[in-house]
Design a protein around this motif. Structure first.
Motif, PDB file in Angstrom:
ATOM      1  N   GLY A   4      27.805  28.723  54.861  1.00 19.02           N
ATOM      2  CA  GLY A   4      28.439  29.483  55.933  1.00 19.02           C
ATOM      3  C   GLY A   4      29.745  28.906  56.428  1.00 19.02           C
ATOM      4  N   THR A   5      30.251  27.783  55.857  1.00 17.10           N
ATOM      5  CA  THR A   5      31.529  27.226  56.278  1.00 17.10           C
ATOM      6  C   THR A   5      32.642  27.862  55.471  1.00 17.10           C
ATOM      7  OG1 THR A   5      31.291  25.432  54.675  1.00 17.10           O
ATOM      8  CG2 THR A   5      30.452  25.040  56.895  1.00 17.10           C
ATOM      9  N   ASP A   6      33.809  28.004  56.104  1.00 19.73           N
ATOM     10  CA  ASP A   6      34.958  28.616  55.446  1.00 19.73           C
ATOM     11  C   ASP A   6      34.570  29.934  54.788  1.00 19.73           C
ATOM     12  OD1 ASP A   6      36.575  26.422  56.144  1.00 19.73           O
ATOM     13  OD2 ASP A   6      35.850  25.303  54.411  1.00 19.73           O
ATOM     14  N   ALA A   7      33.859  30.752  55.534  1.00 17.51           N
ATOM     15  CA  ALA A   7      33.319  31.991  54.976  1.00 17.51           C
ATOM     16  C   ALA A   7      34.432  32.994  54.718  1.00 17.51           C
ATOM     17  CB  ALA A   7      32.295  32.591  55.940  1.00 17.51           C
ATOM     18  N   PRO A   8      34.351  33.719  53.606  1.00 12.39           N
ATOM     19  CA  PRO A   8      35.345  34.760  53.309  1.00 12.39           C
ATOM     20  C   PRO A   8      35.208  35.926  54.264  1.00 12.39           C
ATOM     21  CG  PRO A   8      33.539  34.838  51.733  1.00 12.39           C
ATOM     22  CD  PRO A   8      33.315  33.613  52.574  1.00 12.39           C
ATOM     23  N   ARG A   9      36.191  36.815  54.242  1.00 14.51           N
ATOM     24  CA  ARG A   9      36.190  37.963  55.145  1.00 14.51           C
ATOM     25  C   ARG A   9      36.582  39.224  54.377  1.00 14.51           C
ATOM     26  NH1 ARG A   9      36.119  36.162  60.406  1.00 14.51           N
ATOM     27  NH2 ARG A   9      36.632  38.254  61.145  1.00 14.51           N
ATOM     28  N   GLY A  10      36.134  40.385  54.898  1.00 17.52           N
ATOM     29  CA  GLY A  10      36.584  41.661  54.390  1.00 17.52           C
ATOM     30  C   GLY A  10      35.883  42.178  53.160  1.00 17.52           C
ATOM     31  N   HIS A  11      34.866  41.484  52.663  1.00 13.71           N
ATOM     32  CA  HIS A  11      34.157  41.901  51.466  1.00 13.71           C
ATOM     33  C   HIS A  11      32.842  42.578  51.857  1.00 13.71           C
ATOM     34  CE1 HIS A  11      32.654  38.149  52.894  1.00 13.71           C
ATOM     35  NE2 HIS A  11      31.729  38.042  51.961  1.00 13.71           N
ATOM     36  N   VAL A  12      31.960  42.817  50.890  1.00 21.65           N
ATOM     37  CA  VAL A  12      30.645  43.391  51.164  1.00 21.65           C
ATOM     38  C   VAL A  12      29.622  42.270  51.286  1.00 21.65           C
ATOM     39  CG1 VAL A  12      28.803  44.883  50.294  1.00 21.65           C
ATOM     40  CG2 VAL A  12      31.190  45.551  49.983  1.00 21.65           C
ATOM     41  N   ILE A  13      28.808  42.326  52.316  1.00 23.28           N
ATOM     42  CA  ILE A  13      27.719  41.365  52.509  1.00 23.28           C
ATOM     43  C   ILE A  13      26.413  42.132  52.567  1.00 23.28           C
ATOM     44  CG2 ILE A  13      26.746  39.560  53.993  1.00 23.28           C
ATOM     45  CD1 ILE A  13      29.501  39.060  55.123  1.00 23.28           C
ATOM     46  N   THR A  34      31.500  47.164  44.014  1.00 24.48           N
ATOM     47  CA  THR A  34      32.212  47.573  42.808  1.00 24.48           C
ATOM     48  C   THR A  34      33.124  48.758  43.101  1.00 24.48           C
ATOM     49  OG1 THR A  34      30.349  46.805  41.456  1.00 24.48           O
ATOM     50  CG2 THR A  34      31.923  48.310  40.413  1.00 24.48           C
ATOM     51  N   LEU A  35      32.621  49.714  43.850  1.00 22.51           N
ATOM     52  CA  LEU A  35      33.403  50.894  44.210  1.00 22.51           C
ATOM     53  C   LEU A  35      34.655  50.516  44.989  1.00 22.51           C
ATOM     54  CD1 LEU A  35      33.135  54.010  43.943  1.00 22.51           C
ATOM     55  CD2 LEU A  35      32.074  54.004  46.204  1.00 22.51           C
ATOM     56  N   ARG A  36      34.531  49.504  45.846  1.00 22.43           N
ATOM     57  CA  ARG A  36      35.644  49.074  46.694  1.00 22.43           C
ATOM     58  C   ARG A  36      36.534  48.038  46.016  1.00 22.43           C
ATOM     59  NH1 ARG A  36      31.914  51.157  49.884  1.00 22.43           N
ATOM     60  NH2 ARG A  36      32.371  51.688  52.059  1.00 22.43           N
ATOM     61  N   GLY A  37      36.122  47.521  44.864  1.00 25.79           N
ATOM     62  CA  GLY A  37      36.909  46.516  44.170  1.00 25.79           C
ATOM     63  C   GLY A  37      36.926  45.183  44.882  1.00 25.79           C
ATOM     64  N   THR A  38      35.795  44.799  45.485  1.00 29.24           N
ATOM     65  CA  THR A  38      35.721  43.551  46.219  1.00 29.24           C
ATOM     66  C   THR A  38      34.496  42.756  45.791  1.00 29.24           C
ATOM     67  OG1 THR A  38      35.850  42.596  48.439  1.00 29.24           O
ATOM     68  CG2 THR A  38      34.366  44.476  48.155  1.00 29.24           C
ATOM     69  N   ASP A  39      34.315  41.568  46.384  1.00 30.44           N
ATOM     70  CA  ASP A  39      33.193  40.697  46.033  1.00 30.44           C
ATOM     71  C   ASP A  39      31.968  41.032  46.870  1.00 30.44           C
ATOM     72  OD1 ASP A  39      35.018  39.481  44.383  1.00 30.44           O
ATOM     73  OD2 ASP A  39      35.343  37.745  45.691  1.00 30.44           O
ATOM     74  N   LEU A  40      30.830  40.480  46.440  1.00 36.80           N
ATOM     75  CA  LEU A  40      29.571  40.656  47.152  1.00 36.80           C
ATOM     76  C   LEU A  40      29.025  39.294  47.564  1.00 36.80           C
ATOM     77  CD1 LEU A  40      27.140  42.382  48.102  1.00 36.80           C
ATOM     78  CD2 LEU A  40      26.176  42.081  45.810  1.00 36.80           C
ATOM     79  N   GLU A  41      28.627  39.192  48.819  1.00 39.64           N
ATOM     80  CA  GLU A  41      27.956  37.990  49.328  1.00 39.64           C
ATOM     81  C   GLU A  41      26.519  38.347  49.675  1.00 39.64           C
ATOM     82  OE1 GLU A  41      28.106  34.958  53.196  1.00 39.64           O
ATOM     83  OE2 GLU A  41      29.836  36.240  52.720  1.00 39.64           O
ATOM     84  N   VAL A  42      25.583  37.560  49.168  1.00 37.29           N
ATOM     85  CA  VAL A  42      24.161  37.751  49.454  1.00 37.29           C
ATOM     86  C   VAL A  42      23.766  36.750  50.536  1.00 37.29           C
ATOM     87  CG1 VAL A  42      21.838  37.762  48.510  1.00 37.29           C
ATOM     88  CG2 VAL A  42      23.750  38.525  47.091  1.00 37.29           C
ATOM     89  N   LEU A  43      23.249  37.262  51.659  1.00 41.82           N
ATOM     90  CA  LEU A  43      22.989  36.442  52.842  1.00 41.82           C
ATOM     91  C   LEU A  43      21.502  36.444  53.196  1.00 41.82           C
ATOM     92  CD1 LEU A  43      23.983  34.932  55.462  1.00 41.82           C
ATOM     93  CD2 LEU A  43      24.236  37.215  56.484  1.00 41.82           C
ATOM     94  N   ASN A  82      30.160  42.807  36.047  1.00 41.25           N
ATOM     95  CA  ASN A  82      31.512  42.312  36.314  1.00 41.25           C
ATOM     96  C   ASN A  82      31.745  41.947  37.772  1.00 41.25           C
ATOM     97  OD1 ASN A  82      32.306  42.691  33.605  1.00 41.25           O
ATOM     98  ND2 ASN A  82      32.728  44.865  33.987  1.00 41.25           N
ATOM     99  N   LEU A  83      30.724  42.058  38.584  1.00 40.29           N
ATOM    100  CA  LEU A  83      30.857  41.807  40.016  1.00 40.29           C
ATOM    101  C   LEU A  83      30.783  40.312  40.318  1.00 40.29           C
ATOM    102  CD1 LEU A  83      30.955  43.033  42.893  1.00 40.29           C
ATOM    103  CD2 LEU A  83      28.449  43.113  42.833  1.00 40.29           C
ATOM    104  N   THR A  84      31.685  39.825  41.161  1.00 38.35           N
ATOM    105  CA  THR A  84      31.626  38.432  41.632  1.00 38.35           C
ATOM    106  C   THR A  84      30.656  38.347  42.802  1.00 38.35           C
ATOM    107  OG1 THR A  84      33.910  37.999  40.958  1.00 38.35           O
ATOM    108  CG2 THR A  84      32.949  36.516  42.593  1.00 38.35           C
ATOM    109  N   VAL A  85      29.615  37.536  42.655  1.00 39.19           N
ATOM    110  CA  VAL A  85      28.546  37.447  43.651  1.00 39.19           C
ATOM    111  C   VAL A  85      28.412  36.005  44.128  1.00 39.19           C
ATOM    112  CG1 VAL A  85      26.111  37.902  44.143  1.00 39.19           C
ATOM    113  CG2 VAL A  85      27.329  39.322  42.477  1.00 39.19           C
TER     114      VAL A  85
END
Length: 307
Positions: A4-13, A34-43, A82-85
């Motif tokens: 949770g440190t230096d957490a990214p912003r604006g992607h899908v969680i 994938t539809l939005r062309g962004t990364d996925l974070e699993v929390l 192809n999704l960055t998770v």
């Protein structure tokens, strides 16, 4: 794995706990990222309970959280190779952890119910708390058939069925939700249905009889209908710039708003609704339309905070 440190912003969680509803949420979140062309974070959030009191149990919960996010991340990668998770495990009350994450997410996705709660409850306490807090866009996915993400998509991730994106337009302050609904419809190459429902307040039958009251006149009904049409037309016109590709149906119906939205969800791929942070005596709570949708909608519900 991030803590949770230096957490990214604006992607899908996506918030996960190993439940069936969370599995549906993972699938939806992978598709949405994938539809939005962004990364996925699993929390995943876990909390040590004092009455369970031992360091051994504390460690077991932490290890379980790690296993939960890794299994969920594998599921997302299998669905969208192809999704960055990435994965994050945080210690703390689930509603607090997820609400905080929602504030930095472009989109938060979660299941309507988790592992806890009572059989027969349609909306879990964590989902309800996060929805009421309204830190950012929140997609709530049902368990079971209504929540499955087995979507008919073509190679460009566009839907190939005949469903629509539905947005509720109770008043012009719903503009942020309508703007988001246009964006969602454009992404999905789907038509948009902007829905306003109006009705007269219920009056007790004995009161009407005693007063010799009659029902609303035709002029009154016509005025209410025209008022709804004006609200929808003006709000849609303010939001549609930039989305010439989106076909819009402006719909005004006579009936309770909550029931009208639930009924509309039967033919929707997504229901979008504006939410307001409503303080109450025992914390924030949901409005009646949002509450009804989260319990009974037949499609995922996207909540857009408007204040």
């Amino acid at each position: 794995m991030s803590q949770g440190t230096d957490a990214p912003r604006g992607h899908v969680i996506v918030a996960v706990d190993g439940s069936a509803a969370a599995d549906n949420a993972i699938d939806w979140a992978a598709d949405e990222a994938t539809l939005r062309g962004t990364d996925l974070e699993v929390l995943h959030a876990w909390e040590w309970k004092t009455y369970e009191g031992s360091e051994w149990y504390n460690g077991q919960l932490a290890d379980l959280g790690t296993a939960v996010v890794e299994v969920a991340a594998d599921r997302a990668r299998r669905r969208r190779p192809n999704l960055t998770v990435s994965t994050t495990v945080k210690h703390g009350p689930a509603d607090d952890v997820i609400s905080a994450a929602a504030g930095r997410a472009g989109l938060m996705v979660m299941g309507s119910r988790g592992r806890g709660g009572f059989t027969g409850m349609l909306l879990g306490s964590v989902s309800r708390a996060v929805a009421a807090e309204g830190r950012g866009p929140l997609l709530v996915v049902r368990s079971g058939t209504d929540g499955r993400a087995q979507l008919p998509l073509d190679e460009n991730l566009h839907r190939t069925d005949t469903l629509t994106v539905v947005v509720g337009v109770s008043e012009e302050s719903c503009l942020p939700a309508v703007e988001q609904a246009f964006a969602e419809a454009s992404l999905r190459k789907e038509p948009l249905r902007a829905l306003h429902a109006w009705s007269f307040p219920d009056l007790p039958a004995y009161g009407l009889a005693a007063a010799g009251a009659v029902g609303p006149t035709a002029d009154t009904i016509r005025l209410c209908q025209q008022n709804g049409e004006t609200i929808v037309s003006q709000t849609v016109s303010r939001a549609r710039d930039g989305y010439p590709d989106v076909e819009v149906v402006e719909d005004v119906v006579n009936g309770p708003r909550a029931q009208a939205m639930v009924d509309a969800s039967r033919s929707a791929s997504l229901v979008v609704v504006a939410t307001r942070r409503r303080p109450g005596r025992i914390g924030r709570h949901l409005g009646p339309v949002t509450h009804a949708l989260l319990h009974h909608a037949h499609a995922p519900v996207l909540l857009i905070p408007v204040d």
